[in-house]
Structure formats: structure tokens, C-alpha cells
Design an enzyme around this catalytic site. Sequence first.
Site, PDB file in Angstrom:
ATOM      1  N   ASP A 106      69.905  71.534  53.642  1.00 20.41           N
ATOM      2  CA  ASP A 106      69.706  70.387  54.530  1.00 20.41           C
ATOM      3  C   ASP A 106      68.569  70.601  55.524  1.00 20.41           C
ATOM      4  O   ASP A 106      68.018  71.696  55.633  1.00 20.41           O
ATOM      5  CB  ASP A 106      71.021  70.060  55.267  1.00 20.41           C
ATOM      6  CG  ASP A 106      71.675  71.303  55.905  1.00 20.41           C
ATOM      7  OD1 ASP A 106      71.020  72.359  55.967  1.00 20.41           O
ATOM      8  OD2 ASP A 106      72.829  71.204  56.340  1.00 20.41           O
ATOM      9  N   ASN A 126      83.992  70.776  62.266  1.00 19.79           N
ATOM     10  CA  ASN A 126      84.680  69.559  61.804  1.00 19.79           C
ATOM     11  C   ASN A 126      84.873  69.550  60.282  1.00 19.79           C
ATOM     12  O   ASN A 126      85.204  68.530  59.699  1.00 19.79           O
ATOM     13  CB  ASN A 126      83.914  68.306  62.248  1.00 19.79           C
ATOM     14  CG  ASN A 126      82.531  68.208  61.601  1.00 19.79           C
ATOM     15  OD1 ASN A 126      82.116  69.089  60.845  1.00 19.79           O
ATOM     16  ND2 ASN A 126      81.813  67.146  61.898  1.00 19.79           N
ATOM     17  N   HIS A 142      82.497  70.132  58.004  1.00 22.84           N
ATOM     18  CA  HIS A 142      81.355  69.719  57.173  1.00 22.84           C
ATOM     19  C   HIS A 142      80.780  70.892  56.391  1.00 22.84           C
ATOM     20  O   HIS A 142      80.898  72.056  56.775  1.00 22.84           O
ATOM     21  CB  HIS A 142      80.290  68.957  57.973  1.00 22.84           C
ATOM     22  CG  HIS A 142      79.416  69.755  58.883  1.00 22.84           C
ATOM     23  ND1 HIS A 142      78.843  69.228  60.011  1.00 22.84           N
ATOM     24  CD2 HIS A 142      78.981  71.046  58.835  1.00 22.84           C
ATOM     25  CE1 HIS A 142      78.103  70.147  60.601  1.00 22.84           C
ATOM     26  NE2 HIS A 142      78.175  71.264  59.912  1.00 22.84           N
ATOM     27  N   GLU A 166      79.180  65.060  56.385  1.00 17.84           N
ATOM     28  CA  GLU A 166      80.082  64.909  57.523  1.00 17.84           C
ATOM     29  C   GLU A 166      81.404  64.257  57.094  1.00 17.84           C
ATOM     30  O   GLU A 166      81.460  63.579  56.063  1.00 17.84           O
ATOM     31  CB  GLU A 166      79.410  64.027  58.584  1.00 17.84           C
ATOM     32  CG  GLU A 166      78.171  64.658  59.230  1.00 17.84           C
ATOM     33  CD  GLU A 166      78.524  65.643  60.343  1.00 17.84           C
ATOM     34  OE1 GLU A 166      79.417  66.488  60.153  1.00 17.84           O
ATOM     35  OE2 GLU A 166      77.888  65.575  61.401  1.00 17.84           O
TER      36      GLU A 166
END
Length: 238
Positions: free
Chosen positions: A65, A131, A133, A138
Site C-alpha cells: 500500500d 482495528n 486492517h 479497513e
Amino acid sequence: MEIIKVNDYNEMSQKAFSFFKEQLKKNPASVLGLATGSTPLGLYGLLIKELKGRQDLSFKTVNLDEYIGLGKDDEQSYYNFMFKNLFSELSLPSANWHVPEGRGRNNLSRFIKLLQDIGQRDIQLLGIGANGHIGFVEPSHKFPEQEAMIINLTQQTIQDNSRFFEDDMTKVPTQAITMGVPQILNAKKIIILASGENKAEAVKKAIQGPVTPQCPASILQEHSNVTWIIDELAGSKL
Ligand code: GLP
């Protein structure tokens, strides 16, 4: 799924390194999927120690990414992160390592073409966000089906990553380009690292919870060759 529990960050890095070393011994021209963040830094340090000065490196890498809007000349771009923390120290030809482009026309289609051209990754390295990810996939209501995509970062990720942007959330890019779930799962082997207490909840949900897009890393339960390397604190809720 294999779960390797280790004591601490150093042991996690050593263990991850042993998988990469083995893979490169088996096939020096391996295709490796790489990740950014604090988690893989120890592993990259060990790879530098092992490979520095070697002129015969032939593996290829592609990163997961990049922030939208950031490029090679931005201090906080993932391109720069990989250059500073790994590739500036190795004699790997620059044509062999790739980070998706955070700006420029058609960067998404160019990333998708790159993923097709580079071929199946022998190992995909992952970290995990607090979280849940992976890459920048996400949490959401549905697993995204694209090979790669441009997504909006969640508030939690913006907050978590603001430590790299002078603790100023307004300086964190709001979007990222990332490999999608099908691409991540397309790797022959996935190695996912987790260290520290702030990852414990996400690790528990990803390994023991239901497969749900609310915790993107839970999709790894559906891959046949995943190794988790988890230190004591990250594994404290398992
Ligand atoms: C970042 C990256 C992820 C990484 C995660 C954890 O936002 N996009 O690929 O795994 O967050 O980062 P860290 O290792 O610094 O905790």
C-alpha cells in the site's frame, strides 16, 4: 493456520527472518510481498545484515500500500519508508522493488498491472492494524472484491498513524491505495506479525472471531498457508 507464539518483538523478528531466509535459499528469485509499519522493521534489519553487500540479489518485491498524495520525495511515503529501511542498504536493482504510486494518473490501473506482471507472491508479509486492517483494507460492512483499490482511511487509522505525522491528524492523508483481499489471499504463503498490547484485541478477533469484514484480518482464516507470529503481549487475549 499456524500460530507461533514468541516472547517479544526481537524473537518475532528472528522467527519471521527465518522464513524469509529459507524462502530465498529455496528460490533466490522469489517474489515477496512486503509491508510497512513499525512491526516489520526488525525483520528488515535482519535482512539487511544477511544480504548487505551481495551483488547477486535477484528477488522481486511489491508492497501492499501507499498513501494517496504522497510520493518518492515525501518523507512519510511508504516508498521512502522502504527505501530508508531496506533498499538503500541492499544492492537489489531498483527495477526489482515496487511500491504502489500514491499519485499520478492511472496509479490504480498501473498497480493492478504491476501485480499481474510480477506474478504470484511466494510470501506475503503482513502487519495488523489495531482495528484489524491488513494493508489498508479497513473494516467495513463488506469484504472488498477488487484486486486493488483506493480507499478512505478510518478515523482510528488516521489517529494511529498520526505518530508519523508529528502527532497531527490533519497531516495524515485521508486515502490510500492498497492491495485488495483477493490479491492478498493470492500469495502462496502469508506471514502475519503482531507485537504489543494494542494489537491484542485485533489478534483475538482475527484468529478466534468469525470471518467478518469488520475485522479484515479474519479473512486469513480462509487461506490454507498462514503463519501468525505473535509476541506475548499481542497474544495476551488468545
Ligand atoms: C499501517 C499499514 C499496515 C500495517 C499497520 C500496522 O497503517 N498500512 O500495513 O500493518 O498499519 O502498523 P504498525 O506495524 O506500525 O503497528
